[in-house]
Design an enzyme around this catalytic site. Structure first.
Site, PDB file in Angstrom:
ATOM      1  N   HIS A  31      -0.855   4.122  11.217  1.00  0.00           N
ATOM      2  CA  HIS A  31      -2.076   3.326  11.085  1.00  0.00           C
ATOM      3  C   HIS A  31      -1.711   1.792  11.112  1.00  0.00           C
ATOM      4  O   HIS A  31      -0.756   1.354  11.172  1.00  0.00           O
ATOM      5  CB  HIS A  31      -2.393   3.492   9.409  1.00  0.00           C
ATOM      6  CG  HIS A  31      -1.470   3.104   8.289  1.00  0.00           C
ATOM      7  ND1 HIS A  31      -0.314   3.623   8.229  1.00  0.00           N
ATOM      8  CD2 HIS A  31      -1.372   1.869   7.634  1.00  0.00           C
ATOM      9  CE1 HIS A  31       0.322   2.971   7.080  1.00  0.00           C
ATOM     10  NE2 HIS A  31      -0.493   1.889   6.903  1.00  0.00           N
ATOM     11  N   ASP A  82      -2.965  -1.796   8.928  1.00  0.00           N
ATOM     12  CA  ASP A  82      -3.374  -1.906   7.530  1.00  0.00           C
ATOM     13  C   ASP A  82      -4.873  -2.167   7.542  1.00  0.00           C
ATOM     14  O   ASP A  82      -5.249  -3.107   8.176  1.00  0.00           O
ATOM     15  CB  ASP A  82      -2.623  -3.107   6.871  1.00  0.00           C
ATOM     16  CG  ASP A  82      -1.144  -2.454   6.561  1.00  0.00           C
ATOM     17  OD1 ASP A  82      -0.981  -1.148   6.327  1.00  0.00           O
ATOM     18  OD2 ASP A  82      -0.455  -3.248   6.421  1.00  0.00           O
ATOM     19  N   HIS A 100       2.066   1.289  12.162  1.00  0.00           N
ATOM     20  CA  HIS A 100       3.105   1.457  11.444  1.00  0.00           C
ATOM     21  C   HIS A 100       3.141   2.894  10.731  1.00  0.00           C
ATOM     22  O   HIS A 100       2.188   3.536  10.524  1.00  0.00           O
ATOM     23  CB  HIS A 100       3.741   0.374  10.538  1.00  0.00           C
ATOM     24  CG  HIS A 100       2.562  -0.023   9.550  1.00  0.00           C
ATOM     25  ND1 HIS A 100       1.523  -0.854   9.727  1.00  0.00           N
ATOM     26  CD2 HIS A 100       2.678   0.434   8.192  1.00  0.00           C
ATOM     27  CE1 HIS A 100       0.881  -1.134   8.786  1.00  0.00           C
ATOM     28  NE2 HIS A 100       1.327  -0.315   7.830  1.00  0.00           N
ATOM     29  N   ARG A 104       3.840  -5.187  -0.684  1.00  0.00           N
ATOM     30  CA  ARG A 104       3.080  -5.827   0.419  1.00  0.00           C
ATOM     31  C   ARG A 104       2.186  -6.932  -0.096  1.00  0.00           C
ATOM     32  O   ARG A 104       1.474  -7.056  -1.276  1.00  0.00           O
ATOM     33  CB  ARG A 104       2.363  -4.679   0.863  1.00  0.00           C
ATOM     34  CG  ARG A 104       1.544  -4.998   2.153  1.00  0.00           C
ATOM     35  CD  ARG A 104       0.594  -3.870   2.714  1.00  0.00           C
ATOM     36  NE  ARG A 104      -0.587  -3.748   2.296  1.00  0.00           N
ATOM     37  CZ  ARG A 104      -1.474  -2.645   2.500  1.00  0.00           C
ATOM     38  NH1 ARG A 104      -1.269  -1.585   2.967  1.00  0.00           N
ATOM     39  NH2 ARG A 104      -2.829  -2.920   2.246  1.00  0.00           N
TER      40      ARG A 104
HETATM   41 FE   FE2 Z   1       0.590   0.064   5.721  1.00  0.00          FE
END
Ligand code: FE2
Length: 314
Positions: free
Chosen positions: A102, A104, A257, A272
């Site tokens: 995917h 983000d 990723h 994150r």
């Molecule tokens: Fe991600």
């Protein structure tokens, strides 16, 4: 005042031919001057993913670092932040595993332009993150496919086709999924996105891309699978093994990723922080548009024109 620019000490070591570089010389606290930020931005444009090792920062330091590259998003449109750190999303093995390809948050109108991930708890083995260059994937396409992809637009949604069907979930997993889709988003993005800083083209699809506008579900799936196979070619993928004191910054406009689920029941935790992005633009100059869901509580919109330079200029 005489200061020595830390940018003069920066070094980049390529990790693969097509994606990724390790950065040295940025210092353990990642406190950067303007020249260093400019050099890192140019390196990010080129390498797509920058890896920093031996760093010593907390959530506050990670937010400060990400802010060098633009305004921050909050943690997530629907998933709660780390307590006391509104811009930090915990990526914790306890809360599920992102073992699907995917980019983000592509289900919102202006997905983050860049993501940072920092190691907090590293499993004793496995748990690597794969990061793929969507630009290399686009270049790999045969010319007729490249032209075809440039005409396509895809609907991205957070209520996507999950790898695990709902009947196989336990109660906690069902609850997490309910939170994830507590606001339903649908946004139409170009399948070929033009990077606003470099003019480079990349395939902009990934796990939240559900269907192609104007095509049936079956046709959409076949075409997305065909294009996605170019993204995940081993040559286009960096395999990043995590260690303590590590941070990766990747360009979320032109990568995908995948978190490999190969560490048994060991704990794994990354934090994150994402940088607010612009509204994507396709090969024909048209912009993405939202069908469902307002993300203004999650992210400001970065100006697409800011810092635009001609291809190859940086
Ligand atoms: Fe991600």
């Amino acid at each position: 005042m005489t200061t020595t620019s830390t940018s003069t000490r920066l070094e980049f070591r390529k990790l693969t031919g097509r994606i990724g570089a390790e950065v040295t010389g940025a210092g353990p606290a990642l406190e950067l001057d303007a020249g260093t930020v400019t050099a890192l931005r140019a390196a990010l444009n080129e390498h797509k993913a920058l890896v920093f090792r031996g760093i010593s920062i907390d959530d506050e330091g990670q937010q400060r670092f990400a802010r060098y590259f633009g305004e921050l998003t909050t943690a997530h449109p629907t998933v709660p932040a780390v307590a006391g750190a509104p811009n930090v999303l915990p990526v914790d093995s306890e809360d599920g595993r992102s073992n699907h390809w995917h980019t983000d948050v592509t289900f919102v109108l202006n997905p983050p332009q860049a993501s940072t991930l920092r190691s907090v708890v590293v499993p004793p083995y496995g748990g690597e993150t794969l990061i793929a260059s969507a630009a290399a994937a686009y270049r790999d396409l045969p010319a007729p496919l490249r032209d075809f992809a440039g005409t396509l637009w895809a609907v991205h949604t957070n209520d996507y086709d999950y790898a695990i069907p709902p009947e196989s979930l336990d109660e906690a997993e069902r609850e997490r999924r309910a939170v994830f889709i507590s606001i339903r988003y649908e946004t139409v993005h170009p399948v070929v996105r033009v990077h606003p800083l470099t003019g480079e083209r990349g395939l902009f699809i990934g796990g939240f891309a559900q269907r192609i506008v104007g095509l049936s579900t079956g046709e959409s799936r076949d075409i997305l699978r065909l294009l996605q196979a170019y993204v995940t070619r081993p040559e286009n993928v960096l395999r990043l093994a995590w260690e303590p004191g590590q941070l990766v910054l990747f360009d979320n406009r032109i990568t995908q990723h995948y978190a490999i689920d190969n560490y048994d029941d060991a704990p794994r935790r990354l934090n994150r922080v994402t940088v607010a992005g612009d509204v994507p633009v396709g090969a024909d100059g048209k912009q993405s548009y939202a069908l469902k869901g307002d993300a203004s509580h999650y992210t400001p919109v970065a100006g697409a024109g800011r810092g635009v330079s001609s291809p190859g200029a940086s």
